[in-house]
Design a protein around this motif. Structure first.
Motif, mmCIF file in Angstrom:
data_model
loop_
_atom_site.group_PDB
_atom_site.id
_atom_site.type_symbol
_atom_site.label_atom_id
_atom_site.label_comp_id
_atom_site.label_asym_id
_atom_site.label_seq_id
_atom_site.Cartn_x
_atom_site.Cartn_y
_atom_site.Cartn_z
ATOM 1 N N GLY A 33 0.810 -1.224 0.000
ATOM 2 C CA GLY A 33 0.000 0.000 0.000
ATOM 3 C C GLY A 33 0.839 1.268 0.000
ATOM 4 O O GLY A 33 0.439 2.285 -0.567
ATOM 5 N N VAL A 34 2.000 1.225 0.667
ATOM 6 C CA VAL A 34 2.821 2.442 0.728
ATOM 7 C C VAL A 34 4.078 2.315 -0.136
ATOM 8 O O VAL A 34 4.949 3.190 -0.113
ATOM 9 N N ILE A 41 8.777 -1.823 7.049
ATOM 10 C CA ILE A 41 7.549 -1.488 7.784
ATOM 11 C C ILE A 41 7.785 -1.618 9.288
ATOM 12 O O ILE A 41 8.290 -2.639 9.762
ATOM 13 N N ALA A 322 -1.794 8.982 8.571
ATOM 14 C CA ALA A 322 -1.519 8.750 7.146
ATOM 15 C C ALA A 322 -0.072 9.118 6.801
ATOM 16 O O ALA A 322 0.604 8.408 6.056
ATOM 17 N N ARG A 323 0.428 10.217 7.390
ATOM 18 C CA ARG A 323 1.812 10.630 7.113
ATOM 19 C C ARG A 323 2.796 9.604 7.666
ATOM 20 O O ARG A 323 3.799 9.293 7.029
ATOM 21 N N ALA A 325 2.154 6.442 8.032
ATOM 22 C CA ALA A 325 2.031 5.262 7.167
ATOM 23 C C ALA A 325 2.859 5.444 5.890
ATOM 24 O O ALA A 325 3.531 4.507 5.434
ATOM 25 N N ASP A 326 2.840 6.658 5.337
ATOM 26 C CA ASP A 326 3.639 6.920 4.134
ATOM 27 C C ASP A 326 5.118 6.642 4.390
ATOM 28 O O ASP A 326 5.860 6.291 3.482
ATOM 29 N N GLY A 328 6.115 4.337 6.363
ATOM 30 C CA GLY A 328 6.248 2.918 6.726
ATOM 31 C C GLY A 328 5.977 2.633 8.185
ATOM 32 O O GLY A 328 6.222 1.533 8.671
ATOM 33 N N MET A 330 3.280 2.140 10.997
ATOM 34 C CA MET A 330 1.840 1.877 11.117
ATOM 35 C C MET A 330 1.401 2.011 12.575
ATOM 36 O O MET A 330 1.944 1.344 13.450
#
Ligand code: PLP
Length: 367
Positions: A33-34, A41, A322-323, A325-326, A328, A330
């Motif tokens: 997804g990213v 991750i 969200a930032r 997650a971008d 990596g 979570m």
């Protein structure tokens, strides 16, 4: 099956009404997804143990030569080890495919349509969702603004139809614990109390000794969090002795698989290792707490779990999540209005904390 109408007729109303449960995606999907490799991750979203299980577990599984045979339906060897670990009789212990399955078994055991289950939100959402699936009416006794239990609200929620009062301590996601005094007061209300101690190894003390005094207490635990066995799915409960014959009757015969049973034995063979990872995570929890406080972006709450619930002080929680997650990293966010503006961050290794803090500093600059 012909068409939607026939399908709907087939499905139980409780199932049709149920909001779909969306667990976190597996690490491979998160990475995809990213657009990052899986190794990049940093998974701080499901309260797993980043140190992983004992090497003895991997050796035991590699050496296991009876996977073609069904496992022991009673999990006797593991229950003996658990009896020593918990200082409770093996006759009162039942294993499940994760604590999750034991929650289902409790509902299957007790709920007739219209019976009531009390939950104290915000808390682990499975208690409410599965109660509804089993046909119970969920009665909420929300926690106080500081997330402490509201004993009066719980007391008021009890009716002749109350079958279970479900409590989580340390509570997921708020991290606080119920005191012994609070639990004793609630136990005196009468209904069966289900106390979920999934995170108890990270806490100062357990309420399990109360199960010697009160015959209306069930304590659920898991190997998913402290012992690094989330992927193998094994948990256990300590139940009132009188419930055991009924639980044995309804349990799927081979609910806990042979790999999980072997893994737990190997875990107990190497308990010092697992405990050392718990100590490291508890130390890191303190460091993460202090580091986050310094940033003035997230306000962490004190926690006795392996996670910190944090209020987002600048920007909104969705953007910060969200930032991260971008990059990596979570973390867990919430749709629940009671947790609006909060993120839950699992305690990782020191290097995870360092990368998280670095990422948060970079994010804060652009908010
Ligand atoms: C409070 C609580 N209980 C139970 C579980 C589920 O545990 P298991 O992996 O043993 O099914 C979790 C997992 O997140 C949890 O937070």
């Amino acid at each position: 099956m012909q068409g939607e109408i026939e399908t709907r007729r087939l499905i139980r109303d409780a199932v049709a009404r149920l909001a779909p449960y969306t667990p976190m995606p597996p690490i491979e999907r998160l990475a995809e997804g990213v657009g990052l490799p899986v190794e990049r991750i940093i998974k701080l979203d499901q309260n797993e143990n980043p140190y992983g299980c004992s090497l003895r577990v991997q050796e035991a599984l590699a050496a296991h030569d009876r996977f073609h045979l069904y496992p022991d339906p009673e999990g006797r060897a593991v229950r003996r080890r658990l009896a020593a670990y918990t200082e409770m009789p093996a006759e009162r212990i039942l294993l499940g495919s994760g604590a999750d399955e034991l929650i289902d078994l409790l509902y299957l055991l007790t709920i007739d349509p219209g019976d009531e289950v009390i939950v104290a939100p915000p808390t682990f959402g499975v208690y409410k969702a599965r109660a509804e699936l089993f046909g119970a009416t969920v009665v909420e006794a929300p926690r106080r603004p500081d997330f402490g239990l509201d004993l009066e609200a719980i007391g008021r929620a009890v009716t002749p139809r109350t079958k279970l009062i479900t409590l989580v301590s340390p509570n997921n996601p708020t991290g606080n614990v119920a005191s012994t005094e609070q639990l004793v007061r609630l136990l005196r209300l009468g209904p069966l109390i289900v106390l979920d101690e999934a995170y108890v190894e990270f806490a100062q003390r357990s309420a399990l000794p109360l199960a010697r005094e009160f015959d209306n207490l069930v304590v659920l635990r898991t190997f998913s969090k402290w012992a690094g066995l989330a992927g193998l799915r094994i948990g256990y409960g300590v139940f009132p002795l009188d419930l055991m014959p009924y639980l044995w009757k309804i349990k799927p015969p081979f609910n806990v698989n042979a790999a999980a049973l072997a893994a737990v034995e190997a875990t107990f063979d190497d308990l010092a290792y697992v405990r050392s990872t718990v100590v490291r995570l508890k130390v890191e929890r303190g460091r993460l707490f202090r580091q986050l406080r310094k940033l003035n972006l997230l306000q962490p709450l004190p926690s006795q779990g392996n996670f910190l619930l944090c209020r987002v002080l600048r920007g909104d929680a969705r953007t910060v999540r969200a930032r991260l997650a971008d990059l990596g990293i979570m973390v867990r966010g919430y749709d629940d209005p009671a947790l609006e503006g909060y993120l839950r961050i699992t305690v990782g290794r020191p290097e995870d904390t360092d990368l998280l803090v670095k990422a948060l500093i970079a994010i804060a600059e652009h908010l």
